[in-house]
Write an enzyme that holds these catalytic residues in place. Structure first.
Site, PDB file in Angstrom:
ATOM      1  N   VAL A 128       8.248   1.327   1.303  1.00  0.00           N
ATOM      2  CA  VAL A 128       6.826   1.136   0.983  1.00  0.00           C
ATOM      3  C   VAL A 128       6.654   1.545  -0.480  1.00  0.00           C
ATOM      4  CG1 VAL A 128       4.430   1.679   1.531  1.00  0.00           C
ATOM      5  CG2 VAL A 128       6.155   1.775   3.346  1.00  0.00           C
ATOM      6  N   GLU A 129       6.211   0.592  -1.306  1.00  0.00           N
ATOM      7  CA  GLU A 129       5.918   0.934  -2.712  1.00  0.00           C
ATOM      8  C   GLU A 129       4.543   1.573  -2.774  1.00  0.00           C
ATOM      9  OE1 GLU A 129       7.429  -2.046  -6.018  1.00  0.00           O
ATOM     10  OE2 GLU A 129       6.835  -3.151  -4.231  1.00  0.00           O
ATOM     11  N   VAL A 130       4.487   2.781  -3.298  1.00  0.00           N
ATOM     12  CA  VAL A 130       3.220   3.498  -3.417  1.00  0.00           C
ATOM     13  C   VAL A 130       2.808   3.454  -4.893  1.00  0.00           C
ATOM     14  CG1 VAL A 130       2.055   5.708  -3.100  1.00  0.00           C
ATOM     15  CG2 VAL A 130       3.744   4.929  -1.415  1.00  0.00           C
TER      16      VAL A 130
ATOM     17  N   HIS B  55       2.539  -0.874  -0.487  1.00  0.00           N
ATOM     18  CA  HIS B  55       3.065  -2.239  -0.331  1.00  0.00           C
ATOM     19  C   HIS B  55       4.365  -2.246   0.462  1.00  0.00           C
ATOM     20  CE1 HIS B  55       5.656  -5.625  -2.009  1.00  0.00           C
ATOM     21  NE2 HIS B  55       4.775  -6.207  -1.230  1.00  0.00           N
TER      22      HIS B  55
END
Ligand SMILES: NC(=O)c1ccc[n+]([C@@H]2O[C@H](COP(=O)([O-])OP(=O)(O)OC[C@H]3O[C@@H](n4cnc5c(N)ncnc54)[C@H](O)[C@@H]3O)[C@@H](O)[C@H]2O)c1
Length: 312
Positions: free
Chosen positions: A130-132, A119
């Site tokens: 970036v959210e993983v 995200h």
């Protein structure tokens, strides 16, 4: 050259395409929109990009997939079923979803171990995060590889320990935005002044130190414990919630302040991008170094290393 398939040529997909293309990836963009060729020619000129309406064809032979289609669970499920059927084992299928659980997107999917949330914040080409987010069946190898690829793009990927709707960034944003809407509805402040207030205080602070680090400093040498016991103990007021039935008032006020339409959008986006670029340089994003606990500081996730099969 490593191949990335970008699913969706909207606001987020086009920005991902620019980012991957600029970092040396061959980009395939897939979107059913009738004006796809014009959008790609206008927005991605000079980059190694091809476009197709056919998702299966775009996925065939991809080394990495970044999905940025509509935020609807039934559409995501369908897109990921097609992606699972047309990509080889080991290829990461990352969704840009802002809040949907990866386990739901991957429900019934034979490649659930390869599905993960990646995200970004808008625009992905500029915002470092970036959210993983792994789902219940996402493999550790998928998460590791996604982290490598995003690092290779110059991003700061942060791995959540477990899934939760809205992840972390949008949960925080939801609480914050609700209070902003409430304050406008209550007539405490207008839209532009609230934006300036945030930019001149919390926004600037949170670009340099996070809220917990700020708490550690706010209490002086005695640290956050002192801040909580001293200033914090007096903040006992109720904060209230925005009235959803009156959101029209807030939307009218935002439109009066900033306008709508292509011209207003381009003006605002140019201002945001110029300021963001200016702010990023002195902040040294992304901070170099391995992910804590990963035990691996060597893999670079670049397009070349992905193309050469240097995966974990
Ligand atoms: N806009 C943001 O600020 C933001 C930020 C982070 C993440 N996201 C996420 O990124 C994703 C895309 O959001 P957006 O704002 O770019 O939306 P958007 O509406 O601008 O773009 C979505 C695109 O998907 C296309 N599409 C529709 N059906 C498709 C299909 N079957 N296959 C491929 N493409 C299809 C549409 O034609 C459209 O061009 C969403 O999951 C959203 O939650 C958005």
């Amino acid at each position: 050259m490593a191949v990335v398939t970008i699913v969706g040529a909207g606001v987020i997909g086009i920005s991902w395409a620019r980012l991957f293309g600029g970092a040396g990836w061959e980009v395939r963009v897939s979107d059913p929109r009738p004006d796809l060729d014009e959008v790609v020619a206008r927005e991605l000129a000079g980059l190694p990009v091809t476009a197709t309406h056919d998702l299966a064809a775009a996925a065939d032979g991809a080394d990495f997939v970044q999905e940025a289609g509509p935020e609807r669970i039934e559409v995501k499920e369908q897109m990921f079923a097609t992606l699972a059927a047309h990509t080889r084992d080991g290829v990461v299928l990352a969704s840009s979803s802002s809040s949907l659980l990866p386990s739901k997107i991957a429900q019934g999917n034979p490649a659930a171990d390869r599905v993960v949330i990646g995200h970004p914040f808008n625009p992905p080409e500029l915002m470092p995060l970036v959210e993983v987010v792994p789902g219940e069946r996402t493999s550790a190898a998928t998460v590791d590889h996604a982290m490598e690829v995003y690092r290779g793009l110059g991003k700061l990927p942060i791995r959540l320990k477990k899934e939760i709707p809205g992840f972390v960034g949008n949960r925080l944003q939801k609480v914050f935005n609700d209070q902003a809407n409430y304050l406008v509805q209550q007539g405490v402040i207008d839209v532009r002044d609230l934006d300036d207030l945030v930019r001149a205080s919390l926004g600037l602070r949170w670009a340099t130190i996070g809220p917990f680090q700020s708490g550690a400093l706010g209490g002086g040498p005695a640290g956050m414990r002192h801040l909580v016991e001293h200033v914090g103990s007096q903040m006992r007021f109720e904060i209230g919630r925005a009235d959803q039935a009156r959101m029209g008032e807030v939307l009218d006020a935002v439109e009066r302040a900033y306008g709508t339409g292509q011209e207003a959008y381009e003006h605002l986006a140019e201002l945001r991008d110029r300021r963001t670029r200016g702010a990023l340089a002195p902040l040294d994003w992304p901070e170099p170094g391995p992910e804590p606990g990963s035990g691996d500081s060597t893999a670079d996730g670049s397009a070349d290393s992905v193309a050469n099969g240097e995966r974990k």
